[in-house]
Design an enzyme around this catalytic site. Structure first.
Site, short mmCIF file in Angstrom:
data_model
loop_
_atom_site.label_atom_id
_atom_site.label_comp_id
_atom_site.label_asym_id
_atom_site.label_seq_id
_atom_site.Cartn_x
_atom_site.Cartn_y
_atom_site.Cartn_z
CG ASP A 10 -1.66 1.25 1.46
OD1 ASP A 10 -2.37 1.67 0.54
OD2 ASP A 10 -1.52 1.83 2.56
CB THR A 44 -2.21 2.78 -4.30
OG1 THR A 44 -2.63 4.04 -3.78
CG2 THR A 44 -2.15 2.87 -5.82
#
Length: 270
Positions: A10, A44
């Site tokens: 992430d 993301t």
């Protein structure tokens, strides 16, 4: 741990520290992992435009055999911008989601790969912040003008206290649960994706394409939209700054994003 062949990471609160910086230690560790043959995938909620500088720093940009997961799993593509998987919201979805924002008094916008759209002339501070963060322009459009625009996700964006108060009761959103997935992705963000879209489902797709299994995957994250990939991965890692729900499902908890947590867990396992 030699089974790990791919690391999904992430961005905000994970790869980047609280100042939105990629530290030298994290960068160098990721580059060493790549040199050892480990594939690194950025997973993301941002569009590709919002991570291009990071891809350049990590030597992942503009390659046919390097991959990114964008929009929280809504798009899987190569870093050379070849889209492999894309799931979008319908116009009816958008109209219904926008109507909820009016009822609840929350700022709201729709995201596409190349632009952010808002039907509110009084553009919210967090819409402006998001546009700047992901390097996209903002356009004002009435709902009627959105019919032919391809929307990947929508976002309710407002002050944390107000947002948390408004979403505490799920009733206004419940009639859309059969086709929309709602996720709190940051203190001031509540996102709406097509049902079934998640970082976990996107990684499953990518693993199948690359002939990998979940046992070959390490996934690192901090927010609710990272839950699915942390559950799916053979090694699911929560950042020290992760929300409680993420820490509960993770196999391992590393240091927080301000203490190079990503670097430390990669060094430990690989």
């Amino acid at each position: 741990m030699c089974k790990i062949k791919m690391i999904a990471i992430d961005v905000d609160g994970t790869l980047l520290n609280s100042k939105k910086e990629l530290t030298k230690k994290v960068k160098d560790t990721i580059l060493r992992a790549q040199s050892a043959g480990i594939k690194v995938v950025i997973a993301t909620g941002r569009p590709l435009s919002g991570i291009k500088p990071l891809l350049n720093e990590l030597k992942l940009a503009n390659q046919k055999d390097q991959y990114v997961i964008c929009f929280g799993g809504g798009v899987v593509e190569t870093t050379s911008e070849n889209i492999l998987l894309e799931k979008t919201l319908t116009y009816d979805d958008y109209v219904d989601l926008e109507a909820i924002s009016l009822k609840l008094g929350l700022h709201f916008h729709a995201s596409t790969p190349d632009r952010i759209y808002t039907a509110n002339r009084d553009i919210g501070d967090y819409t402006l912040y998001e546009a700047n963060l992901v390097n996209l322009g903002i356009s004002y459009r009435t709902p009627a003008e959105m019919k032919k625009i391809k929307i990947v996700k929508c976002m309710y964006v407002d002050e944390q206290e107000l947002l948390d108060h408004k979403i505490a009761d799920h009733t206004p959103f419940a009639h859309l649960d059969n086709r929309i997935a709602f996720t709190k992705t940051a203190p001031s963000y509540y996102e709406a994706n097509p049902k079934g879209v998640s970082k976990g489902s996107a990684l499953r797709f990518l693993c199948q394409k690359l002939n990998l299994t979940s046992e070959n995957l390490m996934a690192i994250g901090d927010e609710e939209n990272d839950l699915s990939m942390i559950k799916y991965a053979g090694v699911g890692v929560a950042m020290g700054n992760a929300v409680p729900a993420v820490k509960q499902v993770a196999q391992v908890i590393t240091e927080d994003c301000d203490h190079d947590g990503v670097a430390k867990i990669i060094e430990k396992y690989i």
